[in-house]
Design a protein around this motif. Structure first.
Motif, mmCIF file in Angstrom:
data_model
loop_
_atom_site.group_PDB
_atom_site.id
_atom_site.type_symbol
_atom_site.label_atom_id
_atom_site.label_comp_id
_atom_site.label_asym_id
_atom_site.label_seq_id
_atom_site.Cartn_x
_atom_site.Cartn_y
_atom_site.Cartn_z
ATOM 1 N N UNK A 35 84.192 8.243 45.135
ATOM 2 C CA UNK A 35 84.069 7.051 45.187
ATOM 3 C C UNK A 35 84.456 6.540 46.729
ATOM 4 N N UNK A 36 85.964 7.074 46.441
ATOM 5 C CA UNK A 36 86.235 6.285 47.370
ATOM 6 C C UNK A 36 86.560 6.362 48.964
ATOM 7 N N UNK A 37 86.028 8.160 49.218
ATOM 8 C CA UNK A 37 84.914 8.374 51.002
ATOM 9 C C UNK A 37 84.150 8.158 51.041
ATOM 10 N N UNK A 38 83.124 8.274 49.433
ATOM 11 C CA UNK A 38 81.908 7.814 50.028
ATOM 12 C C UNK A 38 81.345 6.666 50.509
ATOM 13 N N UNK A 39 82.456 5.814 49.646
ATOM 14 C CA UNK A 39 81.808 4.219 49.777
ATOM 15 C C UNK A 39 82.629 4.014 50.969
ATOM 16 N N UNK A 140 81.900 8.647 37.912
ATOM 17 C CA UNK A 140 84.163 8.905 37.729
ATOM 18 C C UNK A 140 84.404 9.733 38.661
ATOM 19 N N UNK A 141 85.997 9.059 38.636
ATOM 20 C CA UNK A 141 86.906 10.322 39.390
ATOM 21 C C UNK A 141 86.732 11.759 38.996
ATOM 22 N N UNK A 161 72.902 7.522 31.348
ATOM 23 C CA UNK A 161 71.791 9.119 31.340
ATOM 24 C C UNK A 161 72.359 10.075 31.997
ATOM 25 N N UNK A 162 73.636 9.814 32.901
ATOM 26 C CA UNK A 162 74.195 11.085 34.308
ATOM 27 C C UNK A 162 75.289 10.518 34.366
ATOM 28 N N UNK A 163 76.434 10.715 34.686
ATOM 29 C CA UNK A 163 76.898 10.894 35.266
ATOM 30 C C UNK A 163 77.368 12.086 36.834
ATOM 31 N N UNK A 164 78.157 10.858 37.776
ATOM 32 C CA UNK A 164 78.326 11.156 39.204
ATOM 33 C C UNK A 164 79.536 11.345 39.885
ATOM 34 N N UNK A 165 79.693 11.225 41.498
ATOM 35 C CA UNK A 165 81.268 10.376 41.901
ATOM 36 C C UNK A 165 81.420 9.796 42.517
ATOM 37 N N UNK A 166 79.753 9.462 43.375
ATOM 38 C CA UNK A 166 79.955 8.565 44.070
ATOM 39 C C UNK A 166 79.489 7.271 44.076
ATOM 40 N N UNK A 171 77.398 1.716 46.637
ATOM 41 C CA UNK A 171 77.354 0.339 46.268
ATOM 42 C C UNK A 171 77.911 -0.861 46.173
ATOM 43 N N UNK A 172 79.453 -0.370 45.936
ATOM 44 C CA UNK A 172 79.991 -1.458 46.561
ATOM 45 C C UNK A 172 79.816 -1.635 48.821
ATOM 46 N N UNK A 173 79.967 -0.566 48.946
ATOM 47 C CA UNK A 173 79.591 -0.377 50.290
ATOM 48 C C UNK A 173 78.856 -1.161 50.382
ATOM 49 N N UNK A 174 77.946 -1.333 49.883
ATOM 50 C CA UNK A 174 76.442 -1.740 50.465
ATOM 51 C C UNK A 174 75.961 -3.253 49.730
#
Length: 216
Positions: A35-39, A140-141, A161-166, A171-174
């Protein structure tokens, strides 16, 4: 104003999305894992586009994910009603406490540990992908890898329903940029004890390519 920005974690996901696109105005960018690098990367792309006088109309976080057993099938497509920072908070004797229960917003906009998908964008994707499973997607990290942690997450987020990492980072950046956001995932494996034999990466990438036709 430019078209849609689709961000993925890794180049293989970006390639799968590009293979299914029918709209040439869609920009696809792999931005990194977590999430950090994606954001941060998404925020940079949005700022550069705005500074150039060509702001994006919306942002979609896309890629593959783990799916909760009995909630979505491996190879299935998921649309997020909300992106949740599932491990952002604190442990306590009573269990995990999200930011909202600690009285701390995640940023100056007051975005907590949950960012809802833009209703109009989500409705458009649901119309284009009627077979998709709709529910919360957890960010999740650390990818869930035990039966106990899977059960705890499922109980804490009954609509997940699912988990991912970004997704949450994107969403916060948007939200900071005032740009509509959605999250689209295809499921490569069941969430739980790590069993590489149960992973279906080829099917998940093929499903991502098929779903990309809805990104326009």
């Amino acid at each position: 104003m430019t078209g849609l920005l689709v961000v993925t974690a890794v180049p293989a996901e970006a390639e799968a999305v590009r293979a299914g696109l029918t709209d040439p105005t869609v920009t696809v960018a792999p931005v990194g894992v977590g999430p950090a690098v994606a954001g941060a990367a998404t925020a940079r792309l949005l700022v550069l586009a705005e500074a150039a006088g060509r702001p994006y109309r919306a942002v979609v976080s896309a890629g593959i994910a783990g799916g909760f057993v009995d909630r979505v099938a491996v190879g299935g497509t998921v649309l997020a009603t909300r992106s949740v920072a599932a491990d952002l908070g604190a442990e306590s004797p009573e269990g995990f406490l999200p930011l909202e229960e600690l009285g701390m917003p995640a940023d100056l906009l007051g975005v907590g540990s949950v960012v809802p998908a833009d209703p109009g964008l989500l409705d458009a994707l649901r119309t284009a992908l009627p077979a998709a499973t709709v529910g919360a997607v957890l960010t999740v990290n650390t990818v869930t890898g035990t039966a106990a942690s899977t059960a705890a997450l499922a109980a804490r987020h009954p609509d997940a329903v699912a988990e991912a990492m970004e997704g949450y980072g994107v969403a916060v950046a948007a939200a900071q940029a005032g740009v509509p956001f959605a999250e689209l995932r295809t499921v490569s494996n069941p969430i739980g004890p790590r069993d590489r034999g149960s992973w279906r990466m080829r099917e998940a990438f093929a499903a991502l390519t098929a779903a990309a036709a809805a990104l326009r």
